[in-house]
Design a protein around this motif. Structure first.
Motif, PDB file in Angstrom:
ATOM      1  N   TYR A  44      52.085 -29.062 -19.630  1.00 31.16           N
ATOM      2  CA  TYR A  44      51.071 -28.385 -20.442  1.00 31.16           C
ATOM      3  C   TYR A  44      51.659 -27.261 -21.286  1.00 31.16           C
ATOM      4  O   TYR A  44      51.077 -26.861 -22.292  1.00 31.16           O
ATOM      5  CB  TYR A  44      49.956 -27.828 -19.551  1.00 31.16           C
TER       6      TYR A  44
ATOM      7  N   ARG B  62      45.721 -19.856 -24.827  1.00 33.12           N
ATOM      8  CA  ARG B  62      46.030 -20.941 -23.900  1.00 33.12           C
ATOM      9  C   ARG B  62      46.920 -20.464 -22.755  1.00 33.12           C
ATOM     10  O   ARG B  62      46.788 -20.922 -21.622  1.00 33.12           O
ATOM     11  CB  ARG B  62      46.722 -22.093 -24.645  1.00 33.12           C
TER      12      ARG B  62
ATOM     13  N   THR C  47      42.454 -27.765 -23.518  1.00 25.24           N
ATOM     14  CA  THR C  47      42.555 -26.526 -22.748  1.00 25.24           C
ATOM     15  C   THR C  47      42.961 -26.845 -21.312  1.00 25.24           C
ATOM     16  O   THR C  47      42.854 -27.989 -20.860  1.00 25.24           O
ATOM     17  CB  THR C  47      41.202 -25.781 -22.727  1.00 25.24           C
ATOM     18  N   ILE C  48      43.386 -25.825 -20.570  1.00 21.43           N
ATOM     19  CA  ILE C  48      43.785 -26.046 -19.179  1.00 21.43           C
ATOM     20  C   ILE C  48      42.580 -26.462 -18.350  1.00 21.43           C
ATOM     21  O   ILE C  48      42.698 -27.267 -17.411  1.00 21.43           O
ATOM     22  CB  ILE C  48      44.469 -24.795 -18.590  1.00 21.43           C
TER      23      ILE C  48
ATOM     24  N   TYR D 207      46.332 -20.528 -18.555  1.00 17.79           N
ATOM     25  CA  TYR D 207      47.341 -21.389 -17.932  1.00 17.79           C
ATOM     26  C   TYR D 207      48.056 -20.644 -16.813  1.00 17.79           C
ATOM     27  O   TYR D 207      48.197 -21.157 -15.684  1.00 17.79           O
ATOM     28  CB  TYR D 207      48.339 -21.856 -18.988  1.00 17.79           C
TER      29      TYR D 207
ATOM     30  N   TYR E 253      50.687 -29.939 -15.102  1.00 15.83           N
ATOM     31  CA  TYR E 253      50.864 -28.549 -15.510  1.00 15.83           C
ATOM     32  C   TYR E 253      52.266 -28.298 -16.069  1.00 15.83           C
ATOM     33  O   TYR E 253      52.449 -27.478 -16.965  1.00 15.83           O
ATOM     34  CB  TYR E 253      50.603 -27.610 -14.327  1.00 15.83           C
TER      35      TYR E 253
ATOM     36  N   ARG F 183      45.658 -20.165 -13.838  1.00 11.40           N
ATOM     37  CA  ARG F 183      45.459 -21.356 -13.018  1.00 11.40           C
ATOM     38  C   ARG F 183      46.709 -21.713 -12.214  1.00 11.40           C
ATOM     39  O   ARG F 183      46.618 -22.139 -11.062  1.00 11.40           O
ATOM     40  CB  ARG F 183      45.072 -22.547 -13.918  1.00 11.40           C
ATOM     41  N   CYS F 184      47.888 -21.537 -12.818  1.00 13.27           N
ATOM     42  CA  CYS F 184      49.130 -21.790 -12.085  1.00 13.27           C
ATOM     43  C   CYS F 184      49.214 -20.884 -10.859  1.00 13.27           C
ATOM     44  O   CYS F 184      49.612 -21.322  -9.772  1.00 13.27           O
ATOM     45  CB  CYS F 184      50.342 -21.559 -12.985  1.00 13.27           C
TER      46      CYS F 184
ATOM     47  N   CYS G 191      55.979 -23.605 -12.400  1.00 12.56           N
ATOM     48  CA  CYS G 191      55.572 -23.516 -13.806  1.00 12.56           C
ATOM     49  C   CYS G 191      55.583 -22.072 -14.300  1.00 12.56           C
ATOM     50  O   CYS G 191      55.889 -21.813 -15.470  1.00 12.56           O
ATOM     51  CB  CYS G 191      54.174 -24.112 -13.994  1.00 12.56           C
TER      52      CYS G 191
ATOM     53  N   CYS H 200      50.956 -24.829 -25.343  1.00 11.85           N
ATOM     54  CA  CYS H 200      50.887 -23.382 -25.565  1.00 11.85           C
ATOM     55  C   CYS H 200      51.901 -22.905 -26.601  1.00 11.85           C
ATOM     56  O   CYS H 200      51.813 -21.779 -27.077  1.00 11.85           O
ATOM     57  CB  CYS H 200      51.133 -22.634 -24.262  1.00 11.85           C
TER      58      CYS H 200
END
Length: 442
Positions: free
Chosen positions: A71, A85, A49-50, A89, A68, A92-93, A101, A75
């Motif tokens: 990552y 996911r 996971t992230i 993601y 990232y 957080r980005c 990203c 997904c």
């Protein structure tokens, strides 16, 4: 050297070797199930996971956002998107400012219009955690990519952008009102209540009295209609609050338009609220609060119609409340009446001198900053009319500064004109302060 397309698991394995960690050690230190980590590193499953990637970054001494850009492969599997996911993601980005990203992911998501819901979910998570600026971009994407104009997701996105836009910039606030207004009735009912209240407040601060009356009427009618349905409605406050606050704002808008007799009818209505069903403790407390506000606003209307004899009684009442925001509102009323009917209220201003010094604390609040401007403007006129020119000019400059900072163009021009009227009596320092501000036209 790492290649652009090098798998995520290879980078993790390199760090494990570099730090001399076994798989079990990494799993224990990072709090990841050893079996899941093994399958992920062997390419059997995409199970990191992230959040776990963030923990690994910390474990290996890497900056937040490490890997990232790789990552995204966690997904996607053969063009199938992992919603559980992708949402964290994207969140957080956004939190870390990894726009490099976000852009490519959104571009891929939009190949299928159904994926807009993933972007919306990420925006909602950011909004709920008060990451408003981070959420703003995602909501705009939802708006741009949603073709169904009656979509609830579209309406909520417009509402969220309206809320995010609210601040002390009057022009920006008004643009936000205009943009959101057509979508207000497409929200679910509990969102409609909050939206109508926020639209009313925004227009109140902008002194758009006809719009205040319109939204306040809608708010009162909707809350009463929801009560009559006998269905439980989710709302932050009891339904009677939205009914009462609708009546209150309607009365204030009428007062501002100097329709005092009409305003009184609404004040009497919310000062003794009636409700179709028995009220619980929460509802009773709301009724009591509106009774207090009703008493204060009946004083206001009496003062505004020139009843000088009630001024001291009104000042006693304001002092008994001991609420700074109510003192501010009350002093505006008293000054406006004193300027209109020509009587002195020096003793009242002296009584509340300490409170007046604290009014600057309201300058980050949408409605109270508006009141602060109006107080300074009416106080400037009061000082001029009582021959205290220097004090009047100082108050005008104070008002001008507030209007400039809030992009209140009409107030700014009005203050400029007031200063020009008495400019011949200004000191060099006052003129220098005045000349710092640019010339504006309405």
């Amino acid at each position: 050297m790492r290649g652009v397309n090098r798998p995520l698991r290879w980078e993790i394995e390199d760090q494990m070797k570099l730090h001399g960690y076994s798989l079990n050690q990494v799993a224990e230190l990072a709090g990841i199930n050893a079996g899941n980590l093994s399958r992920a590193l062997n390419g059997v499953a995409r199970s990191i996971t992230i959040g776990q990637l963030d923990v690994l970054a910390q474990l290996f001494g890497k900056a937040p956002g490490w890997l990232y850009e790789l990552y995204i492969e966690e997904c996607i599997s053969e063009e199938k998107w992992s919603r559980r996911r992708l949402i964290p993601y994207l969140v957080r980005c956004a939190e870390l400012g990894r726009h490099d990203c976000i852009g490519p992911v959104i571009s891929k998501l939009l190949d299928n219009s159904k994926n807009v819901s993933i972007i919306f979910a990420a925006a909602e998570q950011l909004f709920q955690t008060e990451k408003l600026r981070e959420a703003e971009h995602f909501y705009q994407v939802v708006i741009d990519e949603t073709k169904d104009s009656f979509s609830e997701m579209l309406a909520v996105s417009h509402y969220r952008l309206f809320l995010i836009a609210q601040g002390t910039d009057a022009e920006k606030n008004w643009r936000a009102v205009i943009r959101f207004e057509p979508f207000r009735k497409r929200l679910l009912e509990h969102h409609q209540l909050a939206a109508l209240l926020n639209l009313t407040k925004a227009c109140f601060a902008l002194q758009k009295w006809d719009e205040v009356k319109k939204f306040a009427d809608e708010l009162a009618k909707l809350s009463m209609a929801l009560c009559r349905t006998r269905e439980k409605v989710e709302s932050e406050r009891h339904l009677i609050y939205y009914y009462g606050i609708g009546l209150l704002f309607k009365s204030i808008a009428l007062e501002k338009q100097e329709l005092y007799d009409d305003a009184k009818k609404y004040v009497y209505s919310y000062a003794s609220l009636e409700w179709p069903e028995p009220l619980d403790e929460e509802g009773q407390k709301e009724v009591e609060m509106f009774g207090i506000w009703g008493k204060a606003n009946l004083y206001t209307l009496e003062v505004l119609t020139g009843n000088e004899g009630i001024i001291d009684e009104y000042a006693d009442y304001l002092a008994s409340l001991n609420w700074l925001e109510d003192i501010l509102a009350g002093l505006i009323t008293i000054l406006k009446s004193a300027n209109t009917y020509g009587f002195s209220v020096d003793h009242v201003l002296s009584r509340f001198s300490e409170a007046i010094l604290a009014f600057h604390s309201f300058d980050d609040d949408l409605i109270l900053s508006d009141r602060h401007i109006r107080f300074r403007y009416h106080n400037a006129i009061y000082e001029f009319r009582h021959g205290r020119i220097e004090a009047g000019l100082d108050e005008t400059l104070h008002c001008l500064s507030l209007a400039h900072n809030m992009s209140r163009n009409e107030d700014y021009v009005r203050c400029t004109a007031l200063f020009e009227q008495y400019k011949a009596y200004a000191s060099e320092q006052q003129i220098a302060s005045f000349l710092k501000y640019p010339v504006r036209a309405v």
